[in-house]
Design an enzyme around this catalytic site. Structure first.
Site, mmCIF file in Angstrom:
data_model
loop_
_atom_site.group_PDB
_atom_site.id
_atom_site.type_symbol
_atom_site.label_atom_id
_atom_site.label_comp_id
_atom_site.label_asym_id
_atom_site.label_seq_id
_atom_site.Cartn_x
_atom_site.Cartn_y
_atom_site.Cartn_z
ATOM 1 N N GLY A 228 0.825 -1.201 0.000
ATOM 2 C CA GLY A 228 0.000 0.000 0.000
ATOM 3 C C GLY A 228 0.861 1.253 0.000
ATOM 4 O O GLY A 228 2.065 1.199 0.275
ATOM 5 N N CYS A 229 0.232 2.372 -0.312
ATOM 6 C CA CYS A 229 0.980 3.625 -0.432
ATOM 7 C C CYS A 229 1.516 4.087 0.926
ATOM 8 O O CYS A 229 2.705 4.399 1.052
ATOM 9 C CB CYS A 229 0.113 4.692 -1.075
ATOM 10 N N TYR A 230 0.655 4.129 1.937
ATOM 11 C CA TYR A 230 1.132 4.541 3.259
ATOM 12 C C TYR A 230 2.207 3.590 3.784
ATOM 13 O O TYR A 230 3.238 4.035 4.294
ATOM 14 C CB TYR A 230 -0.019 4.601 4.266
ATOM 15 N N PRO A 231 1.997 2.249 3.724
ATOM 16 C CA PRO A 231 3.030 1.354 4.244
ATOM 17 C C PRO A 231 4.387 1.543 3.568
ATOM 18 O O PRO A 231 5.427 1.423 4.224
ATOM 19 C CB PRO A 231 2.451 -0.045 3.972
ATOM 20 N N THR A 232 4.390 1.825 2.272
ATOM 21 C CA THR A 232 5.675 2.026 1.602
ATOM 22 C C THR A 232 6.490 3.083 2.334
ATOM 23 O O THR A 232 7.669 2.874 2.670
ATOM 24 C CB THR A 232 5.448 2.433 0.138
#
Lengths: 349, 349, 349, 349
Positions: free
Chosen positions: A151-155
Site C-alpha cells: 500500500g501507499c502509506y506502508p511504503t
C-alpha cells in the site's frame, strides 16, 4: 530488449492509469490488454485523454483465462477482495503476477479476514506471495511468481522505520505515524469528501487507528525487526489538498542514546546502493520533489530535548506507492535491471 | 453601545489585516489609528483592496506615545522582540493592551531569552501579563491591563489537551503533537518556501522540535495540570497548501483506563458553556468549517488497540489563532459580552 | 428592529447554505424554516458543520402551503424548472418571494422554453417578476412581490457592461465575455469533473456559446441599452481551481473614440452612491478581495493599439452572485436599508 | 546513439530546471555544463532536490567562451535582454544554439526595441535566427544555427489560430485571445503576487493589451497568413492558481460561412502527422492532460448563434511552452528524430 507481453487488469482508476502510462514507456513491455469493468468498450484515450496518441488500446472486461493467454505477466489493480480469484487463475496459468490490491499482503489469514471482513479463499497462495518492497525483500521477489505490492502509506512508513527496527534501537510501543496523502489516494470515484469545494482549503484526519494499512505496517516492521517484540503503531492518515504525494511523519523513542550522526550513518548504511531511496538532511522530504518518480525520500531528525526521533518520508502515492513499485518488482521477477522504465526524475514544480 | 477608541499597531501583515477587518465591524470600536512601518503613508485600502469602502484609514508609522493619546485600547501585531517597548509605553499610559507577539507570553524570562535569543527588558511587566486564552484564564483576563495573545499553534494544542491535563489522566511524557498550518501562518513577506509553485502540491515539516511555540504549549499545559509533572511535547509543524486554518493532531497515553464516552464527557464538562468551543464526534474537525470564525473545533478519538488517545483540533489561524482571540480577550477587558463582534459563522466552502 | 419571519427552500446546496449563514446574522430575520428534499430530517448543523452552534434548525421537505403560513418572506434556491410552482404558490399566499433559480428571469417565454427545454406554466407571473439586480432595477424591486435573482455570471457580466450599453458607446455585435468561475459554482453534487484530482491543476472551458446564462445577459444589456440594437454576446465560461469567485473579462469595441479617463468617468457616474460596486483602477479586480462579501469590483482598461475596451469584474458567486444579492433585493422589498445583514467585508487572504 | 555535448545557461529558473530534467533523460545528450549566476558554486541537486541522484553537476557562472569549448550545443534560458551577447558568442564559436529568451524572436528590430525597451546589438544575427515553432518552420529550423524558441503564450496562441490564418478564413481584426497561465509562468523569484496566500483562491488579469508576447503572436500569424493583412490581437493574460499549464481561449470571426466539420477538417489536414499536436473534439483541451509532456492540445468550437469561432489550446508552459519545444527544435538541428527525449506522456492526475 526482449519484450514481455503485459496485461493490466483494473486500469480505469488512478493507479491503473499510472500503470498504463509507465508501461507504455517501458522498453521491455508489449502492452497486450487493459481491462476495466466500468469502462469496457471505451478507448483508453477517451477515458484518459492524457494518453491520447500514447496508447491505442480499448478497455475490455476482465476474463482472467483469456487474459492469461495473451500475456506473460499481469498487473492487477482491482479493488480489495476482488483480486483473490483473478490472481489465483493467473498464477495457475503460470504467469508472473503483481497484485496491487491488499489481498495477498497479509501473511496472517485471520488478520486479513478481520481487517477486510472477507474470508480468504486461497490461504496457500497467500503464503507463497512475496510482499513487494524490493528494498526489504529483493531476492525473494526475484524468485517469486506472485508479488503483493505494498500500500501507499506502508511504503513510506515501513521504509522510514525499517533501519531502526532492524537495528533494535526502536522502542516497539512508542511509534506514532502521522500520515498525509494527496486526494488521488482516495481513488477516482466521486464522493462528497473529495468534491473539489470540500477538499480544497480543507484538511482532515480519517479512520484514526482503523486504517487497513495498519496491519501491513506492523507485519513488515515486525519481520524486519526479527519479531523480537510485536510492533504496534498509532496511525492516523489525513487528506491534504494536493493531487499526488504522501508524507509520513513518524515519531518514536529509542532504546538507547544515539546521536543524530549515528542515526544518519545507520540509514546510509542500510540503504547503501538503493536506486530509489534518497536520504535528505538539510532539505526536508516533500512530495514536490518526487512527483511522477519512483523515489522514496527520507529524512531523520532528532528532538533531544523531548527525547524523540522524528523520521519523515515522501513518496508519490501513485508511483513508489503503487504503479512504479509494482513495475520495480516485476523488473526483478523478469530479470531486468530494477529501474527499467522507472528512470524519469520527478516533475517540478 | 459605548465606543472605545481603538488603535492597531503593525497592521500590514495578515493578522493585522484581520484585526482591521474585525475591528471595522465591531459595534463598540471606533478605529482611530492603524500603523505599519512598511506601508506608512499608504491608505489601508490600497494595501488591502478587500477593505476598499470598509475603512478610510491611512497607515502611519508607529509612535507609541502619540498612539496612546488617541486610543483607549491598543492591539499590537508587531514581530516578536519588537513589541516589548511599545507595549510597555502603552501600559505606562494606562491603556488596555492586547499584544499578539510572543513577547509577553512566557512567564519564565530565561525561557524567553533562550527561545527568542533576545533579552527581555521588562521582566516585571511580563509577570503582570495574562496569557490570553479566555477558556483557561477568563477572570484574570477580565482584570488585566496587558494580555499576551496566544500563538496560533498553542491555541489549538492547548485547548485540545487541557481537559486531560487538568484531570491528571495524561502521561506527561507521552505527548506528540503533529500540527499542520495553511500558508498564511507564514506571514505576508514573500520568500521561496511560500512562492506559489513551491508551496502548492507540496507538504513539508519544518523546525522539528525547535518551533518557538513549544515553550508556550508546555507552560500552559503545565499550569492547567497543576505542574504536578513537567510537560514535554514532541511538536512538529507542517506547511499545507491552503490559505487559512490549523489542524493539530495530538497523540497521548493515559494514566488510567478510560472509555471514549468518559473522555467525551470530560470534554463536554470542561467546555460547558464555552461560546467558541465546539466538540465534534462523528464529524472530524476540519479547517473548512471554521474559516473566518472564532471557533475552535475539537474531537476526541481513541485507538484502544494501540493504546493511544488521539485528539484533533481546528482553528482559523488568523481568527481564533490571532485576531479573533485578541478581540475576545479585549471584550473581557472592556467588560463587553465575550463574543461582541465575533458572531460571524465560518464561510463555507 | 422589526423581525420578518423568513423561510429558505432548497437550502442544502452551496447557495442555500450561504443564505442560511447570512440569514442567521441578519438583524431583521427570524429564520422559521429551512427545506431540503435530500436532507429532510437531518439537522442543518449535521449537513453543514460550519453552522454548528449557529442555527438549530432541521431540514424539512418542501410543502409550499405550510411554508407560506410560517413565513412572511421566502427565498427559493431550488433547481431550475423546479421553482415555477412553489413560487406561484408562495405568491398566491401573498408572501414576499425571491427566487434564485432561472425560472422567472427571462421575460420572453419562448426563450425560457428554448434554453431550459421546459414549458413555463406561469407566463403571467413571469411578466410580474422583477429581475433582481438592484443597481439596475432598484425601484421596481422595492415594489415587487416576486424577484428573480440573477445568475452568478450575469451579475458580473451585466454590471461591467451596463454603463457602456446605457451610454450607447458599445458596438452591439462586438462583445466577447470570457468568464471564469470557482468550482462551488458547479454545485454540491459530486461528479467526475469536480472530483478534486480532476479539478485541481486543471482549467477548462465548458458549454461554449451554449450556457443558459447567455439569454439573461443579452436581455438585460438590451434593456439597459434601450433595445436600440439587439445585443449578442460570445460567452465562454471556464472552471478554475478555486472554491469561490467569478472573474469576467469582457472585450468590446466602441462606437466612438473615447479616452480611458472618459470611460472611467462614465462608470463613476453610473455607479455613484452604489453601496456594493467598487471601481478599481491600478488594482485589478480579483476574487481574492471579495470572498464572503456582497461587492462587485469592476475595472475598465483600454487597449488603444488594438482598438478594444476590456472590462473586468469580480464577484463572489455565492454572495453577490447568489445569496447576498437575493438578500439585497429582499431588503428593498422589506423597506430595510439595502445593506442590512450584508456589511461584512471580504475575508482575506 | 551518438552523443552531443550539451550546455544549459541560466538553469536556476523553472524553465532551466525543466531543461536539465529533460536533458538528463535525453539519449543523445551528454550534459557538460549548467550555469546560473545566482546559484554558482551550488550543486544542482541542492537547488533542485527533485534532481538528487539524477544529475551530479554544480552550477557555474556563465562564461560563454569557455562554455562553447565544452559543448556542441547550447541552450540559453537567460532573462530577456541578457541573452543577446552570449548567443552571439556561441554562434561565433559555431555552436548550435537554442535561445529561450525573447531576444531573437522578433524580426522587426524596432518592434523589439519598443516592446523590450533595449537596443538590439546584433540585428544581423536576428535576421538569421529562426523562430522555433517546428510545426510552422520545420525545415528552416533543421538548417538553422540559431533558433529563437517561442514564448509560452505564443506557442498556444499561434498553433490554435495558424490553420485559420493560412486558409485566409480569419477576419484579421476580430481576434481576442484570453490566456490563462499557471503561476510557474511567472518564474521562480518570490514576489507578493505569487506569494501563496495571494495567488491561491485568486485569479487576475495582468498587462492587458501590453504583454510582450503580443508582437510575437502578431508576427507569426502575419507570416503564416501571408501578410495579406496585418494581424492585431486583443490579448489578456491571467494568472490562475495552478502550477503548470496554459490555456488560451481565442475568439474570432470568419470571412466566410464555414461549418464546424469544415473547420475541424481544416485543422486535421493542417496538423496531419504532427507528433505533438492533438486535436480534441468532445473532450476539451485542459492543462491536466499535458503536464510534463510536449503536447499542444487544440479544440475548435463554433458559436453559430453569435457568429464566433472559438478555439482552445492547452500546453505545459514549461515543456511545449519552453524546455520541450527547445529540445524539439534542437533535435531537428541535430538531425535526430524530432521526438527524441520527448516521448513521455503527461502525468495525470
Amino acid at each position: 530488449m526482449k519484450k514481455f507481453r503485459v496485461a493490466i487488469a483494473g486500469a480505469s482508476g488512478y493507479a491503473g492509469a499510472e500503470l498504463v502510462r509507465l508501461a507504455a514507456a517501458h522498453p521491455a513491455y508489449e502492452l497486450t490488454a487493459v481491462t476495466s469493468e466500468k469502462s469496457a468498450g471505451q478507448s483508453v484515450a477517451s477515458v484518459f485523454p492524457s494518453l491520447t496518441g500514447v496508447v491505442s488500446h480499448t478497455f475490455e472486461a476482465l476474463a482472467p483465462h483469456a487474459l492469461a493467454e495473451r500475456a506473460d505477466a499481469v498487473f492487477l489493480a482491482l479493488p480489495h477482495t476482488k483480486s483473490q480469484e483473478p490472481v489465483a487463475l493467473c498464477r495457475k496459468a503460470g504467469k508472473l503476477v503483481v497484485d496491487l490490491s491488499a489481498d495477498y499482503r497479509l501473511k496472517d489469514v485471520a488478520a486479513y479476514e478481520q481487517w477486510y471482513q472477507t474470508p480468504h479463499a486461497y490461504p496457500q497462495l497467500l503464503q507463497e506471495a512475496v510482499y513487494g518492497l524490493p528494498e526489504l525483500h529483493r531476492s525473494a521477489i526475484a524468485k517469486a511468481g506472485l508479488v503483493a505490492s505494498p500500500g501507499c502509506y506502508p511504503t513510506a512508513a515501513i521504509l522510514q522505520l525499517a533501519p531502526l527496527c532492524k537495528q533494535g534501537w526502536l522502542q516497539p510501543d512508542s511509534i506514532v505515524i502521522d500520515a498525509k496523502s494527496g486526494i488521488s489516494g482516495a481513488g477516482r470515484s466521486p464522493a462528497l469528501p473529495y468534491h473539489f469545494p470540500e477538499a480544497h482549503e480543507s484538511l482532515e484526519p480519517y479512520k484514526i487507528g482503523q486504517h487497513r494499512h495498519i496491519p501491513e505496517i506492523e507485519q513488515e516492521l515486525g519481520i524486519v525487526g526479527g519479531r523480537t517484540a510485536a510492533i504496534t503503531v498509532a496511525f492516523t492518515p489525513h487528506l491534504v489538498p494536493m493531487n499526488r504525494g504522501i508524507l509520513c511523519t513518524a515519531y518514536c523513542r529509542l532504546t538507547k542514546d544515539v546521536s543524530l550522526n549515528e542515526l544518519r550513518a545507520l540509514y546510509r548504511d542500510f540503504y547503501k546502493g538503493e536506486r530509489f531511496i534518497r536520504l535528505f538532511e538539510e532539505t526536508m522530504p516533500n512530495p514536490r520533489y518526487i512527483k511522477g518518480s519512483n523515489y522514496c525520500d527520507i529524512g531523520i531528525y532528532q528532538d533531544r530535548r523531548a527525547g524523540w526521533v522524528v523520521t519523515v518520508a515522501a513518496v508519490d502515492n501513485l508511483v513508489k506507492g503503487a504503479a512504479g513499485q509494482a513495475i520495480q518488482a516485476m523488473n526483478l521477477m523478469m530479470g531486468l535491471p530494477e529501474d527499467t522504465g522507472l528512470t524519469a526524475p520527478g516533475s517540478y514544480p
